[in-house]
Design a protein around this motif. Structure first.
Motif, PDB file in Angstrom:
ATOM      1  N   VAL A 229       0.834  -1.203   0.000  1.00  0.00           N
ATOM      2  CA  VAL A 229       0.000   0.000   0.000  1.00  0.00           C
ATOM      3  C   VAL A 229       0.870   1.256   0.000  1.00  0.00           C
ATOM      4  N   GLU A 230       1.948   1.243   0.784  1.00  0.00           N
ATOM      5  CA  GLU A 230       2.836   2.407   0.877  1.00  0.00           C
ATOM      6  C   GLU A 230       3.469   2.745  -0.460  1.00  0.00           C
ATOM      7  N   PHE A 231       3.949   1.709  -1.174  1.00  0.00           N
ATOM      8  CA  PHE A 231       4.663   1.939  -2.428  1.00  0.00           C
ATOM      9  C   PHE A 231       3.764   1.851  -3.665  1.00  0.00           C
ATOM     10  N   SER A 232       2.525   1.361  -3.468  1.00  0.00           N
ATOM     11  CA  SER A 232       1.620   1.126  -4.610  1.00  0.00           C
ATOM     12  C   SER A 232       2.292   0.248  -5.660  1.00  0.00           C
ATOM     13  N   SER A 233       3.111  -0.674  -5.204  1.00  0.00           N
ATOM     14  CA  SER A 233       3.883  -1.517  -6.118  1.00  0.00           C
ATOM     15  C   SER A 233       4.390  -2.744  -5.378  1.00  0.00           C
ATOM     16  N   PHE A 234       4.159  -3.935  -5.974  1.00  0.00           N
ATOM     17  CA  PHE A 234       4.702  -5.153  -5.385  1.00  0.00           C
ATOM     18  C   PHE A 234       6.222  -5.183  -5.533  1.00  0.00           C
ATOM     19  N   ARG A 235       6.708  -4.710  -6.672  1.00  0.00           N
ATOM     20  CA  ARG A 235       8.151  -4.743  -6.904  1.00  0.00           C
ATOM     21  C   ARG A 235       8.893  -3.873  -5.896  1.00  0.00           C
ATOM     22  N   ALA A 236       8.448  -2.611  -5.743  1.00  0.00           N
ATOM     23  CA  ALA A 236       9.120  -1.698  -4.814  1.00  0.00           C
ATOM     24  C   ALA A 236       8.985  -2.182  -3.373  1.00  0.00           C
ATOM     25  N   ALA A 237       7.817  -2.723  -3.026  1.00  0.00           N
ATOM     26  CA  ALA A 237       7.622  -3.235  -1.669  1.00  0.00           C
ATOM     27  C   ALA A 237       8.541  -4.425  -1.396  1.00  0.00           C
ATOM     28  N   ALA A 238       8.676  -5.309  -2.376  1.00  0.00           N
ATOM     29  CA  ALA A 238       9.547  -6.478  -2.209  1.00  0.00           C
ATOM     30  C   ALA A 238      10.999  -6.048  -2.016  1.00  0.00           C
ATOM     31  N   GLU A 239      11.433  -5.041  -2.786  1.00  0.00           N
ATOM     32  CA  GLU A 239      12.810  -4.552  -2.638  1.00  0.00           C
ATOM     33  C   GLU A 239      13.017  -3.944  -1.253  1.00  0.00           C
ATOM     34  N   SER A 240      12.023  -3.208  -0.771  1.00  0.00           N
ATOM     35  CA  SER A 240      12.124  -2.592   0.550  1.00  0.00           C
ATOM     36  C   SER A 240      12.201  -3.645   1.649  1.00  0.00           C
ATOM     37  N   LEU A 241      11.453  -4.734   1.475  1.00  0.00           N
ATOM     38  CA  LEU A 241      11.405  -5.798   2.485  1.00  0.00           C
ATOM     39  C   LEU A 241      12.536  -6.812   2.318  1.00  0.00           C
ATOM     40  N   ASN A 242      13.267  -6.682   1.203  1.00  0.00           N
ATOM     41  CA  ASN A 242      14.365  -7.611   0.907  1.00  0.00           C
ATOM     42  C   ASN A 242      13.868  -9.051   0.772  1.00  0.00           C
ATOM     43  N   ILE A 243      12.731  -9.218   0.095  1.00  0.00           N
ATOM     44  CA  ILE A 243      12.224 -10.549  -0.224  1.00  0.00           C
ATOM     45  C   ILE A 243      11.872 -10.574  -1.702  1.00  0.00           C
ATOM     46  N   SER A 244      11.605 -11.759  -2.234  1.00  0.00           N
ATOM     47  CA  SER A 244      11.263 -11.867  -3.649  1.00  0.00           C
ATOM     48  C   SER A 244       9.826 -11.401  -3.878  1.00  0.00           C
ATOM     49  N   GLN A 245       9.575 -10.909  -5.077  1.00  0.00           N
ATOM     50  CA  GLN A 245       8.229 -10.438  -5.404  1.00  0.00           C
ATOM     51  C   GLN A 245       7.203 -11.578  -5.372  1.00  0.00           C
ATOM     52  N   PRO A 246       7.533 -12.793  -5.900  1.00  0.00           N
ATOM     53  CA  PRO A 246       6.566 -13.895  -5.802  1.00  0.00           C
ATOM     54  C   PRO A 246       6.210 -14.254  -4.355  1.00  0.00           C
ATOM     55  N   ALA A 247       7.215 -14.211  -3.460  1.00  0.00           N
ATOM     56  CA  ALA A 247       6.952 -14.538  -2.056  1.00  0.00           C
ATOM     57  C   ALA A 247       6.028 -13.501  -1.428  1.00  0.00           C
ATOM     58  N   LEU A 248       6.260 -12.238  -1.771  1.00  0.00           N
ATOM     59  CA  LEU A 248       5.395 -11.177  -1.254  1.00  0.00           C
ATOM     60  C   LEU A 248       3.976 -11.345  -1.773  1.00  0.00           C
ATOM     61  N   GLY A 249       3.848 -11.604  -3.080  1.00  0.00           N
ATOM     62  CA  GLY A 249       2.521 -11.785  -3.668  1.00  0.00           C
ATOM     63  C   GLY A 249       1.774 -12.946  -3.054  1.00  0.00           C
ATOM     64  N   ALA A 250       2.494 -14.023  -2.746  1.00  0.00           N
ATOM     65  CA  ALA A 250       1.863 -15.204  -2.152  1.00  0.00           C
ATOM     66  C   ALA A 250       1.315 -14.892  -0.761  1.00  0.00           C
ATOM     67  N   GLN A 251       2.057 -14.115   0.020  1.00  0.00           N
ATOM     68  CA  GLN A 251       1.603 -13.774   1.365  1.00  0.00           C
ATOM     69  C   GLN A 251       0.369 -12.866   1.324  1.00  0.00           C
ATOM     70  N   VAL A 252       0.344 -11.926   0.381  1.00  0.00           N
ATOM     71  CA  VAL A 252      -0.817 -11.046   0.271  1.00  0.00           C
ATOM     72  C   VAL A 252      -2.040 -11.823  -0.201  1.00  0.00           C
ATOM     73  N   ARG A 253      -1.852 -12.738  -1.149  1.00  0.00           N
ATOM     74  CA  ARG A 253      -2.978 -13.567  -1.614  1.00  0.00           C
ATOM     75  C   ARG A 253      -3.511 -14.440  -0.486  1.00  0.00           C
ATOM     76  N   LYS A 254      -2.596 -14.971   0.326  1.00  0.00           N
ATOM     77  CA  LYS A 254      -3.008 -15.788   1.460  1.00  0.00           C
ATOM     78  C   LYS A 254      -3.846 -14.966   2.438  1.00  0.00           C
ATOM     79  N   LEU A 255      -3.449 -13.711   2.638  1.00  0.00           N
ATOM     80  CA  LEU A 255      -4.207 -12.823   3.520  1.00  0.00           C
ATOM     81  C   LEU A 255      -5.596 -12.555   2.948  1.00  0.00           C
ATOM     82  N   GLU A 256      -5.670 -12.333   1.647  1.00  0.00           N
ATOM     83  CA  GLU A 256      -6.961 -12.098   1.002  1.00  0.00           C
ATOM     84  C   GLU A 256      -7.862 -13.333   1.094  1.00  0.00           C
ATOM     85  N   GLU A 257      -7.277 -14.512   0.920  1.00  0.00           N
ATOM     86  CA  GLU A 257      -8.060 -15.752   1.002  1.00  0.00           C
ATOM     87  C   GLU A 257      -8.603 -15.958   2.409  1.00  0.00           C
TER      88      GLU A 257
END
Length: 308
Positions: free
Chosen positions: A13-41
């Motif tokens: 939400v802060e970066f309005s971007s999965f790529r920028a958020a993943a870089e900030s968190l120092n994790i891969s973009q697929p891993a970040l996307g998976a966690q957000v999808r899990k939260l939505e589910e």
């Protein structure tokens, strides 16, 4: 739903971007996307709208954002409250420093901390006061140097020093000028100002207008300290800054500094922190170390710093 998922969601939400958020968190973009999808589910609702330009929070996402920030803040507060009972101070302390403090004090602070408190890791972020204030209030920093004062139930300001304002340029560029320099002496000088230093630039311009002084030769705003340094070093422009920002160049004779005879331009620099009661032991140690170093430089007459 766990706190890590909420943290990941807030970064998107802060970066309005999965790529920028993943870089900030120092994790891969697929891993970040998976966690957000899990939260939505788990919540059975769409929290983000994905599109080619990034991602935006839905109405449900914006509502979760409010709750998530409150939960993470409470979690952090609980962690800090319990850790105050630990023994040797340790952990990471995130500090926001202004450009002048970054050059004058930060290297010494890192060295002193490493020697005296090897269990404390100091992470430094450089910015201007308004940027650092926002980072502190959003819990991205533990403390910050700032000309702004914050005193409420969560944060407090410790006045460290009075920071005077100087006209800095090459000796040739400032030839014939003497200190203290009246404000009207600036009106025809070519000036290079940092566009990011909004508070100083706006205050200077407003002050000039109130005194009937027109700054006729302010060059295009610069967004880099190194570029501003080289511009001033070329002799084509001077600049208006705290002494400490270019103290090394001044001591080498590359620049000359003239104090501007306008007390309202001189600002108290504070150390903004959480209240002493909610500080972690490591933060309190760093706070005391900062005071010790600043007091030493004031006693030595360094950087034009005086007691606030």
């Amino acid at each position: 739903m766990d706190l890590r998922q909420l943290k990941y969601f807030l970064k998107v939400v802060e970066f309005s971007s999965f790529r920028a958020a993943a870089e900030s968190l120092n994790i891969s973009q697929p891993a970040l996307g998976a966690q957000v999808r899990k939260l939505e589910e788990e919540l059975e609702v769409q929290l983000l709208t994905r599109h080619s330009r990034g991602a935006e929070a839905t109405d449900a996402g914006r509502r979760l954002e409010e709750h998530a920030r409150a939960l993470l803040e409470r979690s952090e507060l609980a962690l800090r409250d319990v850790r105050r009972f630990s023994g040797t101070p340790g952990g990471i302390v995130k500090i926001g420093v202004t450009p002048s403090i970054g050059r004058a004090l930060a290297p010494e602070l890192l060295e002193f901390c490493a020697d005296r408190h090897p269990d404390i890791e100091v992470n430094l972020t450089q910015g201007f006061s308004h940027e650092l204030d926002r980072a502190l209030l959003s819990s991205r920093l533990d403390m910050s140097f700032s000309t702004s004062e914050i005193n409420d139930e969560k944060y407090e300001s410790l006045p460290l020093l009075l920071q005077k304002t100087y006209l800095v340029g090459t000796p040739d560029a400032l030839s014939g000028l003497e200190t203290p320099l009246p404000l009207h002496a600036l009106q025809d000088l070519p000036l290079a100002m940092d566009a990011r230093d909004e508070q100083r630039t706006h205050f200077l311009q407003d002050l000039a207008v109130r005194q009937g002084v027109r700054l006729r030769n302010v060059r295009s705003p610069i967004h880099s300290m190194s570029i501003r340094r080289e511009t001033v070093l070329s002799g084509s422009c001077s600049t208006i800054v705290p002494y400490a920002l270019f103290a090394q160049e001044i001591s080498q004779g590359l620049f000359r500094a003239l104090e501007i005879d306008e007390p309202s331009l001189h600002k108290v620099l504070n150390l903004n922190t959480r209240t002493v009661e909610t500080m972690m032991p490591a933060e309190n140690v760093i706070r005391q170390l900062v005071v010790e170093l600043v007091d030493k430089h004031i006693a030595q007459g360094d950087y034009g710093w005086t007691i606030p």
